[in-house]
Design an enzyme around this catalytic site. Structure first.
Site, PDB file in Angstrom:
ATOM      1  N   SER A   1      -9.254  -0.196   6.044  1.00 52.56           N
ATOM      2  CA  SER A   1      -9.155  -1.322   6.892  1.00 52.56           C
ATOM      3  C   SER A   1      -7.885  -1.621   7.581  1.00 52.56           C
ATOM      4  O   SER A   1      -7.677  -2.655   8.346  1.00 52.56           O
ATOM      5  CB  SER A   1      -9.952  -2.489   6.222  1.00 52.56           C
ATOM      6  OG  SER A   1      -8.695  -2.866   5.349  1.00 52.56           O
TER       7      SER A   1
ATOM      8  N   GLU B   1      -9.173 -14.094  -4.586  1.00 56.04           N
ATOM      9  CA  GLU B   1     -10.218 -13.618  -3.272  1.00 56.04           C
ATOM     10  C   GLU B   1     -10.665 -14.359  -2.564  1.00 56.04           C
ATOM     11  O   GLU B   1     -10.547 -15.617  -2.701  1.00 56.04           O
ATOM     12  CB  GLU B   1     -11.543 -13.103  -4.094  1.00 56.04           C
ATOM     13  CG  GLU B   1     -11.448 -11.983  -4.988  1.00 56.04           C
ATOM     14  CD  GLU B   1     -12.612 -11.327  -5.517  1.00 56.04           C
ATOM     15  OE1 GLU B   1     -13.188  -9.808  -5.533  1.00 56.04           O
ATOM     16  OE2 GLU B   1     -13.559 -12.029  -6.140  1.00 56.04           O
TER      17      GLU B   1
ATOM     18  N   ASP C   1     -16.746 -10.668  -4.710  1.00 59.73           N
ATOM     19  CA  ASP C   1     -17.192  -9.546  -5.488  1.00 59.73           C
ATOM     20  C   ASP C   1     -16.497  -9.394  -6.925  1.00 59.73           C
ATOM     21  O   ASP C   1     -17.388  -9.123  -7.925  1.00 59.73           O
ATOM     22  CB  ASP C   1     -17.144  -8.224  -4.796  1.00 59.73           C
ATOM     23  CG  ASP C   1     -15.780  -7.867  -4.140  1.00 59.73           C
ATOM     24  OD1 ASP C   1     -15.378  -8.573  -3.473  1.00 59.73           O
ATOM     25  OD2 ASP C   1     -15.484  -6.645  -4.768  1.00 59.73           O
TER      26      ASP C   1
ATOM     27  N   SER D   1       1.035  -9.506  -0.444  1.00 59.31           N
ATOM     28  CA  SER D   1       0.700  -8.310  -0.391  1.00 59.31           C
ATOM     29  C   SER D   1       1.086  -7.558   0.828  1.00 59.31           C
ATOM     30  O   SER D   1       1.415  -6.327   0.884  1.00 59.31           O
ATOM     31  CB  SER D   1      -0.740  -8.041  -0.908  1.00 59.31           C
ATOM     32  OG  SER D   1      -1.378  -8.770   0.158  1.00 59.31           O
TER      33      SER D   1
ATOM     34  N   LYS E   1       0.965  -1.186   0.040  1.00 57.21           N
ATOM     35  CA  LYS E   1       0.055   0.027  -0.024  1.00 57.21           C
ATOM     36  C   LYS E   1       0.930   1.435  -0.027  1.00 57.21           C
ATOM     37  O   LYS E   1       0.346   2.394  -0.570  1.00 57.21           O
ATOM     38  CB  LYS E   1      -0.967  -0.099   1.162  1.00 57.21           C
ATOM     39  CG  LYS E   1      -2.081  -1.277   1.091  1.00 57.21           C
ATOM     40  CD  LYS E   1      -3.092  -0.663   0.349  1.00 57.21           C
ATOM     41  CE  LYS E   1      -4.253  -1.741   0.556  1.00 57.21           C
ATOM     42  NZ  LYS E   1      -5.625  -1.040  -0.602  1.00 57.21           N
TER      43      LYS E   1
ATOM     44  N   GLY F   1     -15.495 -13.129  -0.315  1.00 54.74           N
ATOM     45  CA  GLY F   1     -15.514 -12.101  -0.858  1.00 54.74           C
ATOM     46  C   GLY F   1     -15.200 -11.995  -2.092  1.00 54.74           C
ATOM     47  O   GLY F   1     -14.404 -11.289  -2.388  1.00 54.74           O
TER      48      GLY F   1
END
Lengths: 314, 314
Positions: B72, B195, B201, B293, B51, B199
């Site tokens: 989050s 995913e 989506d 990640s 990030k 979750g």
């Protein structure tokens, strides 16, 4: 007595074979220690510890078709891996109570494992008998010039990565890592060794001016459960190590948790002693390089060790 | 729509600021997967996750004196750190049930933390209100071209480290990481997103050909608890992502333990989904690059997650 040139020759043998392990820094660690700290993560070395450096340096110079070794764990994996890479057979003598993850990993590298009781049997005698019996070269875990020179490449590399160190901090078991490292950086930085409080044979020996033996130390730092310094390593360390400090098992676990939580690094108990010493103010000031010697702790054992910590804010 | 040039420009901004994270391989992992696997450890990035790349790329281009963000966890730390490095104020909106380690780390980077209930409140609306009220620039966690371009530098770097990849595997939350990475390696490698099963989506959205919203997923992968793909990220991912696979929470914990035990790497649940997919045969063949990640899981939480595993041989 090994020289810097021996360490440099080892570095050439290891070039492209050993990992050039990364170094890590942390603002939080610097603030807590009051110094600039650089961690050399030998936990990310092949086999999960610095031991591969010494084992490969020794084994790649042998004529024998196979090797034997006695080891509490990381040297075993290192010898097994180096033997495989050089096409040699490996037979490893391991203590009955060695961490299962280490035994499993050693077998995983294709070595034959023979067990013994570390509290009642003499592993050196057993190792020599095994080697003679099968015509193998015995690769000692630390008391060997080729092994020491190989371990020293960790410090040589660290100096390339961070040239201006004031102090180098390394764990002390049999003394091979620190002997090699001290040789590599002689005249550049102060050298501080760290032993578990229960296993301070090298500190006592340096104070006495001769090798002193202690009982098998009961400590979670299984890689540092050594009863006396090596003959060759002590000769080097008596000349080049500036100071030995000690840490308790509780301090080691705290350091392991710190390294996990704040730096995302997995270290085994022996690998975290340097950071434990720093977090408790036993080494201070300037620019400090620390060898995180290994990461071979199973996740279940890690979780078990964490339960010994006092409750932390969550 | 971002281009490879945008990712390259981001890489220049990040040069010397972001860590060039190391890559790791494992014979055991290769054998289990039946492929050559290279892990890119963004867990060792500044702030403990990829990030930082996107946050810094965005924030270093802002004129505003301060930034606001909703997150989050890892984006929060990334924005806080990037703000500090660029001399800006940071206000972070975090869910009440965010992992304590992440909240603590965000505050540790000097940011102000404002909490909200992720199951009842709309974080986007709250974030925008906060930004307007205080005159701050809002830095979205994924649905932003500068953020996506920054995240893509992880894949750009991986390609420099390992030029001949067949497949790139990355976690999918809001889709920023995979959108940036897919842009960076377009035409070079196949792109597979992972995913959590609960979750999925983005998988549903790609199948439907439009953005589909789901309930807040209950999964241990807190970084991937997203209800719908971003508008901008979905536009990129619909074009460049070849496939989405899913993993269960149990498979994620198993992968975290594998990464700890065999590779000495700390990963948070979201960070381990790629390896979980590989260990369960959902991605296979050739040379596979996987983005780990992030590593922001507390050691106590890690130990707690391990207890959910079936007994292992010791």
């Amino acid at each position: 007595m090994i020289s810097r040139a021996d360490v440099e020759a080892a570095a050439r043998r290891l070039d492209g074979v050993a990992n050039r392990t990364p170094v890590f820094t942390s603002r939080t660690l610097d603030e807590r220690v009051g110094a600039h700290v650089v961690l050399k993560a030998e936990s990310l070395q092949r086999g999960g510890a610095f031991k591969f450096r010494g084992a490969y340096n020794a084994i790649s110079q042998l004529d024998e078709p196979g090797v034997a070794a006695f080891s509490s764990g990381n040297h075993a994996q290192a010898v097994a891996l180096a033997a495989r890479l050089t096409g040699k057979q490996a037979v490893i003598l391991m203590p009955l109570d060695a961490p299962p993850a280490k035994v499993e990993a050693t077998r995983g590298y294709g070595a034959e494992v023979v067990t013994y009781d570390r509290y009642t049997e003499d592993r050196e005698a057993l190792g020599r008998a095994l080697a003679d019996e099968r015509g193998l070269a015995l690769v000692p875990p630390y008391d060997d010039e080729r092994v020491m020179a190989g371990q020293g490449t960790a410090a040589l590399e660290l100096l390339e990565q961070v040239p201006d160190l004031d102090t180098l901090v390394a764990p002390v078991g049999g003394g091979g890592l620190i002997a090699g490292c001290a040789t590599a950086i002689e005249g550049v930085a102060r050298v501080v060794g760290v032993e578990p409080e229960a296993g301070d044979d090298t500190r006592r020996s340096l104070e006495a001016g001769e090798r002193v033996a202690i009982d098998v130390p009961r400590t979670i730092a299984d890689g540092l459960q050594i009863t006396a310094p090596g003959r060759l390593t002590f000769e080097v360390n008596a000349r080049l190590v500036d100071e030995i400090v000690t840490v308790t098992d509780a301090e080691i676990v705290e350091a392991m948790a710190f390294l996990f939580d704040r730096m995302k690094l997995v270290t085994e108990p022996s690998g975290a002693v340097g950071v434990a010493a720093l977090l408790h103010g036993r080494v201070s000031g300037g620019r400090i390089g620390v060898i995180l010697s290994g990461g071979n702790v199973g996740s279940e054992r890690f979780a078990e060790l964490l339960t010994t910590l006092p409750p932390r804010p969550s």
